[in-house]
Design a protein around this motif. Structure first.
Motif, PDB file in Angstrom:
ATOM      1  N   ALA A 322       0.832  -1.212   0.000  1.00  0.00           N
ATOM      2  CA  ALA A 322       0.000   0.000   0.000  1.00  0.00           C
ATOM      3  C   ALA A 322       0.861   1.254   0.000  1.00  0.00           C
ATOM      4  O   ALA A 322       0.539   2.243  -0.669  1.00  0.00           O
ATOM      5  CB  ALA A 322      -0.938  -0.016   1.202  1.00  0.00           C
ATOM      6  N   GLN A 324       3.525   1.649  -1.423  1.00  0.00           N
ATOM      7  CA  GLN A 324       4.034   1.881  -2.777  1.00  0.00           C
ATOM      8  C   GLN A 324       2.936   2.383  -3.715  1.00  0.00           C
ATOM      9  O   GLN A 324       3.177   3.257  -4.542  1.00  0.00           O
ATOM     10  CB  GLN A 324       4.651   0.594  -3.344  1.00  0.00           C
ATOM     11  CG  GLN A 324       5.978   0.230  -2.691  1.00  0.00           C
ATOM     12  CD  GLN A 324       6.680  -0.954  -3.358  1.00  0.00           C
ATOM     13  OE1 GLN A 324       6.047  -1.817  -3.953  1.00  0.00           O
ATOM     14  NE2 GLN A 324       7.995  -1.002  -3.237  1.00  0.00           N
ATOM     15  N   GLY A 492      -2.270  -7.573   2.239  1.00  0.00           N
ATOM     16  CA  GLY A 492      -1.192  -8.551   2.372  1.00  0.00           C
ATOM     17  C   GLY A 492      -1.548  -9.958   1.931  1.00  0.00           C
ATOM     18  O   GLY A 492      -2.492 -10.183   1.172  1.00  0.00           O
ATOM     19  N   TRP A 607       2.627 -10.123   9.407  1.00  0.00           N
ATOM     20  CA  TRP A 607       2.588 -11.389   8.661  1.00  0.00           C
ATOM     21  C   TRP A 607       3.737 -12.302   9.051  1.00  0.00           C
ATOM     22  O   TRP A 607       3.875 -13.398   8.529  1.00  0.00           O
ATOM     23  CB  TRP A 607       2.549 -11.130   7.161  1.00  0.00           C
ATOM     24  CG  TRP A 607       3.724 -10.424   6.546  1.00  0.00           C
ATOM     25  CD1 TRP A 607       3.834  -9.092   6.276  1.00  0.00           C
ATOM     26  CD2 TRP A 607       4.941 -11.013   6.060  1.00  0.00           C
ATOM     27  NE1 TRP A 607       5.037  -8.812   5.674  1.00  0.00           N
ATOM     28  CE2 TRP A 607       5.746  -9.970   5.526  1.00  0.00           C
ATOM     29  CE3 TRP A 607       5.443 -12.314   6.031  1.00  0.00           C
ATOM     30  CZ2 TRP A 607       6.997 -10.185   4.973  1.00  0.00           C
ATOM     31  CZ3 TRP A 607       6.705 -12.528   5.478  1.00  0.00           C
ATOM     32  CH2 TRP A 607       7.464 -11.477   4.958  1.00  0.00           C
TER      33      TRP A 607
HETATM   34  O1  N01 Z   1       1.105  -6.726   3.273  1.00  0.00           O
HETATM   35  P1  N01 Z   1       1.255  -6.469   4.842  1.00  0.00           P
HETATM   36  P2  N01 Z   1       1.848  -6.009   2.055  1.00  0.00           P
HETATM   37  N1  N01 Z   1      -8.268  -4.485   9.103  1.00  0.00           N
HETATM   38  O2  N01 Z   1       0.794  -7.728   5.474  1.00  0.00           O
HETATM   39  C1  N01 Z   1      -3.680  -4.252   6.978  1.00  0.00           C
HETATM   40  C2  N01 Z   1       6.583  -7.746   0.582  1.00  0.00           C
HETATM   41  N2  N01 Z   1       6.565  -6.669  -0.356  1.00  0.00           N
HETATM   42  O3  N01 Z   1       1.291  -6.600   0.811  1.00  0.00           O
HETATM   43  O4  N01 Z   1      -0.513  -3.685  10.282  1.00  0.00           O
HETATM   44  C3  N01 Z   1      -7.486  -3.443   8.842  1.00  0.00           C
HETATM   45  O5  N01 Z   1       2.589  -5.987   5.198  1.00  0.00           O
HETATM   46  C4  N01 Z   1      -2.489  -4.449   7.871  1.00  0.00           C
HETATM   47  O6  N01 Z   1      -2.689  -3.787   9.096  1.00  0.00           O
HETATM   48  P3  N01 Z   1      -1.885  -4.269  10.425  1.00  0.00           P
HETATM   49  C5  N01 Z   1       7.203  -7.249   1.855  1.00  0.00           C
HETATM   50  O7  N01 Z   1       7.968  -8.253   2.442  1.00  0.00           O
HETATM   51  C6  N01 Z   1       7.733  -6.464  -0.969  1.00  0.00           C
HETATM   52  O8  N01 Z   1       1.847  -4.582   2.188  1.00  0.00           O
HETATM   53  O9  N01 Z   1      -1.862  -5.781  10.362  1.00  0.00           O
HETATM   54  N3  N01 Z   1      -6.287  -3.521   8.261  1.00  0.00           N
HETATM   55  C7  N01 Z   1      -1.383  -3.846   7.017  1.00  0.00           C
HETATM   56  O10 N01 Z   1      -1.365  -2.455   7.093  1.00  0.00           O
HETATM   57  C8  N01 Z   1       5.992  -6.924   2.664  1.00  0.00           C
HETATM   58  O11 N01 Z   1       6.230  -6.840   4.025  1.00  0.00           O
HETATM   59  C9  N01 Z   1       7.811  -5.476  -1.866  1.00  0.00           C
HETATM   60  O12 N01 Z   1      -2.662  -3.738  11.542  1.00  0.00           O
HETATM   61  C10 N01 Z   1      -5.875  -4.746   7.915  1.00  0.00           C
HETATM   62  C11 N01 Z   1      -1.820  -4.271   5.614  1.00  0.00           C
HETATM   63  O13 N01 Z   1      -3.201  -4.540   5.671  1.00  0.00           O
HETATM   64  C12 N01 Z   1       5.086  -8.040   2.241  1.00  0.00           C
HETATM   65  O14 N01 Z   1       5.281  -8.149   0.852  1.00  0.00           O
HETATM   66  C13 N01 Z   1       6.759  -4.639  -2.134  1.00  0.00           C
HETATM   67  C14 N01 Z   1      -6.646  -5.894   8.132  1.00  0.00           C
HETATM   68  C15 N01 Z   1      -1.119  -5.526   5.168  1.00  0.00           C
HETATM   69  O15 N01 Z   1       0.241  -5.300   5.116  1.00  0.00           O
HETATM   70  C16 N01 Z   1       3.629  -7.810   2.482  1.00  0.00           C
HETATM   71  O16 N01 Z   1       3.317  -6.465   2.216  1.00  0.00           O
HETATM   72  C17 N01 Z   1       5.570  -4.859  -1.473  1.00  0.00           C
HETATM   73  C18 N01 Z   1      -7.895  -5.725   8.768  1.00  0.00           C
HETATM   74  N4  N01 Z   1      -8.687  -6.773   9.040  1.00  0.00           N
HETATM   75  C19 N01 Z   1       5.497  -5.901  -0.605  1.00  0.00           C
HETATM   76  N5  N01 Z   1      -5.963  -6.968   7.674  1.00  0.00           N
HETATM   77  C20 N01 Z   1       9.108  -5.369  -2.538  1.00  0.00           C
HETATM   78  O17 N01 Z   1       9.606  -4.353  -2.753  1.00  0.00           O
HETATM   79  C21 N01 Z   1      -4.800  -6.492   7.192  1.00  0.00           C
HETATM   80  N6  N01 Z   1      -4.754  -5.148   7.332  1.00  0.00           N
HETATM   81  C22 N01 Z   1       9.813  -6.617  -2.948  1.00  0.00           C
END
Ligand code: N01
Length: 641
Positions: A322, A324, A492, A607
């Motif tokens: 998000a 990004q 995520g 996660w």
């Molecule tokens: O997923 P995340 P992501 N109600 O799990 C929220 C890799 N990556 O896709 O913090 C409300 O980190 C959740 O909130 P909280 C990288 O390793 C790499 O962003 O759990 N909110 C959080 O804010 C990364 O760490 C690149 O309270 C809810 C968000 O959703 C991994 O992928 C680029 C919720 C989830 O964040 C995952 O990243 C991008 C709810 N019920 C990602 N459930 C590179 O550059 C979840 N959330 C390689």
């Protein structure tokens, strides 16, 4: 082909050399010059860097020292060119060590030397390639390997098996290779480790366009690797594995797949799971998910057909994904409402969106070994030296905002950076500064884009918890219904649900998911009892948090898998099954290790943990230790079948 490792001849004109040197990463350049000339006196005492810090690339060298280093480099390159541009014979170990010591400004411990030499991969030497061949060991033995997934790890496994002459097939659910880089096409997707480090050690690319390249560049890199390795013909695309069942009598895995031609069962003596940890999108456990009547989608399934202009877009989640895509959404949409449950720590990476400078690129493609020394510098800057910053001190108490002295220093650095950006908005400082220690969950990489996005008038950060999804938008607990045109789930992945939704049945009918009972574990993250000859890549407890690149881990894991297969060929054993006591003792140590890290003791959601609260994802120790543990396979760790 995008993977250029070509070195161009130096021009006769000095001007372009002088110009390129303005952008030189000097701590990497001088060892490169010492190496190609064989003249170690270039590593002068007055030019030794003081630090290896991402935020201080020139290692604390004064402006005067930098000018001297550039002049020295110019004279050296000109003289080297005039003498015929002949690269000196490979340096001795003593000389390599001197170059390393110079670059990091201190003595490299002996233990690290062999690992670092592998990582450097000078002269295109692929030090991790198997130096054996199946047929030379045992031509008659059937040893088919089935790899699940053609992402970064699966491509690597296929390449190594091919080098060893072991027949394999890769089953890939998508239409092409690339895994995470194939699927995540949301705007702004890019690699948040430096791609000079996030690449195969034996397939370094000297002309990366960015320090953190966008998704399409990474996809092209992995796609080109697959082509160059010659593995594409062995990949079955658009084919998904449904179940994997062990036939004990025959010591063979039956792999049921569903592909374009329908269902089929493939057989293999060994299976390598390369499905990744961040593969299956996770929808939030919020009431009413699915009730929203407008377009709604997960970040990993971005709907590129939507025109966001003038629209009110809601985003649930503020993790790495998000963080990004929201800045890009804010450029496109009329209004963005960000729903944040837990704040994040943001690590400053000033070059996050920057192109590699022309001078750097020029040097990387004209000075042999410069790019490799830069990779070494990165490796050191982001690796084991960083681990103490996330350690839990003995006097730590639950609820403390830091886990120790160094963690506190990290906190001050990150908080200071965020406060600076948000000076004019104390309300945003309040909402964005976490009250938990840095590294309790993944630190998001940023160059100021995130706070600058929050400061935009049409962007709203909402921290009121979501009560439910409604047909018109999101209802928060304060009773406000936020009306939206589009809803994006940046929520995520089902990281702790390894290998979901596949069914895997091993010895004695053991069901992998039942054995894990929601809490995945493996020995070295690679093998587990009751599942003979079944290997995980990026399996349980092999994710790294602060130190290094995940490609490094995959290289270690694949090296270990190859050692296991070699053992089977040499010993004549049908299969190896991880000993339960070895597996359990290993996991006890991993759990204890994670409880000494910020992410292990913290209670914030992340996660990194399974539903039980145990850290099922992360490796808590040094990179060196993982390399040492996976370098060879000890048959005593296994029941031999
Ligand atoms: O997923 P995340 P992501 N109600 O799990 C929220 C890799 N990556 O896709 O913090 C409300 O980190 C959740 O909130 P909280 C990288 O390793 C790499 O962003 O759990 N909110 C959080 O804010 C990364 O760490 C690149 O309270 C809810 C968000 O959703 C991994 O992928 C680029 C919720 C989830 O964040 C995952 O990243 C991008 C709810 N019920 C990602 N459930 C590179 O550059 C979840 N959330 C390689």
């Amino acid at each position: 082909m995008t993977i250029s490792r070509e070195i161009q001849p130096l021009p006769l004109d000095e001007a372009p050399i002088r110009k390129a040197l303005e952008d030189a990463h000097l701590p990497s350049l001088l060892p490169a010059l010492a190496q190609i000339t064989g003249d170690l006196s270039l590593l002068r005492d007055d030019l030794v860097p003081e630090t290896v810090l991402l935020t201080d690339p020139q290692g604390g060298l004064s402006a005067e020292a930098q000018a001297k280093a550039r002049e020295l480099a110019l004279q050296t390159l000109v003289a080297w060119r005039d003498a015929g541009s002949v690269v000196a014979p490979p340096p001795s170990m003593t000389d390599v060590r001197r170059m390393m010591d110079y670059l990091i400004g201190e003595h490299v411990s002996d233990e690290y030397l062999p690992l670092l030499l592998e990582e450097l991969a000078f002269a295109d030497k692929d030090a991790r390639a198997p130096e054996w061949n199946k047929d030379a060991i045992n031509a008659d033995r059937s040893m088919r390997v089935l790899i699940i997934g053609a992402g970064m790890s699966g491509i690597l496994a296929a390449h190594r098996l091919q080098q060893a002459g072991i027949p394999y097939v890769v089953v890939e659910k998508n239409a092409d290779v690339g895994g995470t880089w194939f699927e995540n096409t949301y705007p702004g997707a890019r690699v948040d480790s430096s791609n000079h480090a996030y690449s195969y050690s034996f397939m370094q690319k000297f002309d990366w366009p960015y320090h953190h390249s966008p998704q399409e560049v990474l996809l092209e890199y992995f796609s080109d690797c697959a082509t160059e390795f010659g593995i594409r013909d062995n990949i079955r695309f658009n084919t998904e594995v449904e179940s994997v069942t062990y036939d004990e009598g025959r010591a063979v895995w039956a792999v049921k797949v569903r592909g374009p031609e329908g269902d089929e069962t493939l057989e293999a003596e060994a299976v390598v799971s390369a499905v990744g940890q961040l593969n299956r999108p996770k929808m939030p456990n919020i009431a009413g998910v699915g009730a929203f009547e407008g377009p709604a989608f997960h970040s990993a399934q971005w709907d590129h057909s939507i025109d966001f202009a003038g629209k009110t877009v809601g985003v649930i989640g503020t993790g790495s994904s998000a963080s990004q895509f929201i800045p890009h959404l804010s450029d496109m949409a009329g209004e963005v409402r960000i729903f944040q449950r837990t704040p994040n720590w943001y690590a400053p990476a000033p070059n996050y969106h920057e192109r590699v400078s022309e001078g750097f690129l020029w040097l990387a493609t004209h000075v042999p070994t410069y790019a490799q020394w830069y990779r070494f510098w990165l490796f050191w800057a982001i690796s084991d030296g960083f681990l103490p910053m996330v350690e839990v001190d003995d006097d730590w108490q639950p609820g403390d905002e830091v886990t120790g002295k160094l963690n506190g220093e990290l906190r001050d650095l990150l908080a200071g950076s965020m406060r600076n950006y948000l000076e004019s908005r104390p309300d945003l400082i309040e909402k964005t500064l976490p009250d938990f220690p840095p590294a309790s969950k993944r630190i998001v990489v940023d160059n100021g884009t995130w706070p600058k996005t929050l400061l935009k008038e049409h962007v709203h950060l909402i921290t009121e918890p979501i009560e439910r999804v409604t047909p018109r938008g999101l209802l928060t607990e304060d009773g406000e219904e936020h009306e939206l045109d589009v809803l994006v789930y940046g929520t995520g992945f089902q990281a702790s649900k390894f290998l979901t939704p596949m069914k895997v049945v091993g010895r004695g009918g053991a069901d992998m998911h039942e054995q894990w009972d929601g809490d995945a574990r493996a020995y070295l993250g690679i093998t587990m009892p009751n599942f003979p000859n079944f290997f995980f890549l990026y399996g349980p407890n092999t994710n790294i948090v602060v130190n290094g690149s995940i490609v490094y881990f995959s290289e270690c894991e694949v090296q270990y898998v190859l050692e296991c297969l070699k053992f089977l060929l040499e010993s004549g054993q049908q299969a190896i099954d991880c000993r339960t006591d070895v597996h359990d003792a290993y996991n006890e140590r991993i759990d204890a290790g994670n409880l000494k890290r910020a992410w292990g003791v913290s209670s914030v959601p992340s996660w990194y943990k399974s539903d039980s609260g145990r850290v099922a994802q992360n490796w808590p120790f040094t990179l060196l230790e993982y390399w040492q543990q996976t370098k060879t396979m000890d048959p005593a760790d296994y029941v031999l079948l």
